[in-house]
Motif scaffolding. Structure first.
Motif, PDB file in Angstrom:
ATOM      1  N   UNK A   1       2.275   9.153   2.743  1.00  0.00           N
ATOM      2  CA  UNK A   1       2.264   7.687   2.741  1.00  0.00           C
ATOM      3  C   UNK A   1       3.084   7.102   3.882  1.00  0.00           C
TER       4      UNK A   1
ATOM      5  N   UNK B   1       0.838  -1.203   0.000  1.00  0.00           N
ATOM      6  CA  UNK B   1       0.000   0.000   0.000  1.00  0.00           C
ATOM      7  C   UNK B   1       0.873   1.252   0.000  1.00  0.00           C
ATOM      8  N   UNK B   2       1.984   1.177   0.722  1.00  0.00           N
ATOM      9  CA  UNK B   2       2.896   2.319   0.743  1.00  0.00           C
ATOM     10  C   UNK B   2       3.461   2.597  -0.646  1.00  0.00           C
TER      11      UNK B   2
ATOM     12  N   UNK C   1       1.043   7.156   7.048  1.00  0.00           N
ATOM     13  CA  UNK C   1      -0.031   6.161   6.984  1.00  0.00           C
ATOM     14  C   UNK C   1       0.519   4.755   7.191  1.00  0.00           C
ATOM     15  N   UNK C   2       1.663   4.499   6.584  1.00  0.00           N
ATOM     16  CA  UNK C   2       2.260   3.168   6.689  1.00  0.00           C
ATOM     17  C   UNK C   2       2.629   2.860   8.139  1.00  0.00           C
TER      18      UNK C   2
END
Lengths: 217, 217
Positions: free
Chosen positions: B186, B173-174, B189-190
């Motif tokens: 990102x 996802x990152x 979030x990661x």
DNA sequence: ACAGAAAACGAACGGTCGTTCTATTATTTC
DNA sequence: GAAATAATAGAACGACCGTTCGTTTTCTGT
């Protein structure tokens, strides 16, 4: 002749056939593998005959990506809108997402995912189209998350971007586990992850109303 | 002559230069973009001169993948072994993993990730090499998770495969958020996702003996 | 049924592809 | 430094690439 009278011109029909073959091919070997010659052979057309439907190879690739995106929306988002807003709809999106390639008979996996990896660093029309599509999808997914927050199912102070980020991560992990590692248990791992993700963002809710949690199977 | 006396034959030196250019190129445009001609131009060699170092184009691609994997191990796993076993080491792995492409000056992102997407459905030596590598990495990561369970930092009844699955998801996802969506947040979030992942699998510190789950938070 | 338009074909173009061969340099070994 | 060996260059090959162009077939509207 035909009852509906909406008769597409012949050209559009074969164009659709070409794009069908193209999406199939892109799913299996990526959009860079879309060549005029092989696609012509696959559809029984001549190279020049096929070429005439698109002004260039790049336009063919973009058209194939558009067609793939159209099918993605049709298979993932549209059915999910029939589920009630909130966590139910999020779960429907998640489930549709991880199964849509085989549901659409795309043996090679999600073509949009393939395109993302192929063009994430190559400027041009394909990258532009990919980025635009992915942004749109992320935005739509964010909306669905916000609905679940408005619902009261997810915490009001949750970060939709965080939820979207992790949900996409689970989907990518699923594709990876299934296609690369050949892990047959990937579906279970994916849904367990999704349950935990929802749980972590769920509103306290006084443990009454909707308390499904991990008991699903 | 030279103090160490370990003088590589000239050929191995230029071979290393070729592989350096190849990994760079694969990072930017994938392993299918590795052609004899462009790589020869990039290294200042003639096509036949370059070709002689590898018996075929496929062997060149495999060699480039091996080199990329070697660098990955060097940049991600080896440094993490200096961190103490357990969650600390897992976090080091996670951090190294999401930063290693730029740390290794690979503008195009993680080449192993690119290879996974490229060959996940195309049988052949490249696919075999990719799958073998990814299996190995998943296994090693699983070991690190088990160490954290033996440590008592993670619950004894946790499922290492689930942890690995979700951790890989966060990494994917990152890459996706950073490279495709251009999301500058990102990294945050990661790491938030990683923290939550660890938290969900953490052993219930002191408190009661073994509480199964949910009620944390 | 017929004219006009749309669709498909076939041949050819300049390029690049991977690969093979032979010849020519550079490097190592004694 | 000479002999042996490794490394590189150069030219050529058949195959496929995207694209162009003129021709021919097929469809469509009347």
């Amino acid at each position: 002749m035909s009852p509906q009278a909406v008769k597409a011109r012949k050209g559009e029909e074969t164009r659709a056939q070409i794009l069908d073959a193209a999406v199939q091919q892109a799913s299996e070997a990526g959009f860079e593998s879309l060549t005029i010659g092989t696609l012509a052979g696959r559809t029984g057309l001549s190279k020049s005959g096929l070429f005439a439907h698109f002004g260039s190879r790049t336009e063919l690739q973009v058209a194939a990506l558009d067609e793939a995106a159209r099918r993605f929306t049709e298979a993932v988002f549209l059915p999910a809108f029939k589920a009630p807003r909130g966590v139910k709809r999020l779960r429907a999106l998640f489930g549709n997402w991880i199964t849509w390639p085989e549901h659409a008979h795309l043996r090679g996996g999600c073509p949009i995912h393939a395109a993302s990896a192929e063009y994430d660093d190559q400027p041009g029309p394909m990258r532009d189209a990919v980025v635009e599509r992915q942004r749109l999808v992320a935005r739509e997914l964010g909306k669905a998350v916000r609905m679940a927050m408005d619902n009261g199912e997810l915490r009001a102070d949750a970060d939709p971007r965080q939820f979207v980020f992790e949900m996409l991560g689970l989907i990518l992990a699923f594709y990876h586990a299934k296609r690369v590692l050949g892990d047959e248990g990937a579906t279970g791992l994916a849904f367990s992850g999704f349950d935990r993700l929802v749980d972590a963002h769920r509103a306290p809710a006084a443990k009454t109303a909707t308390r499904t949690a991990a008991a699903r199977r």
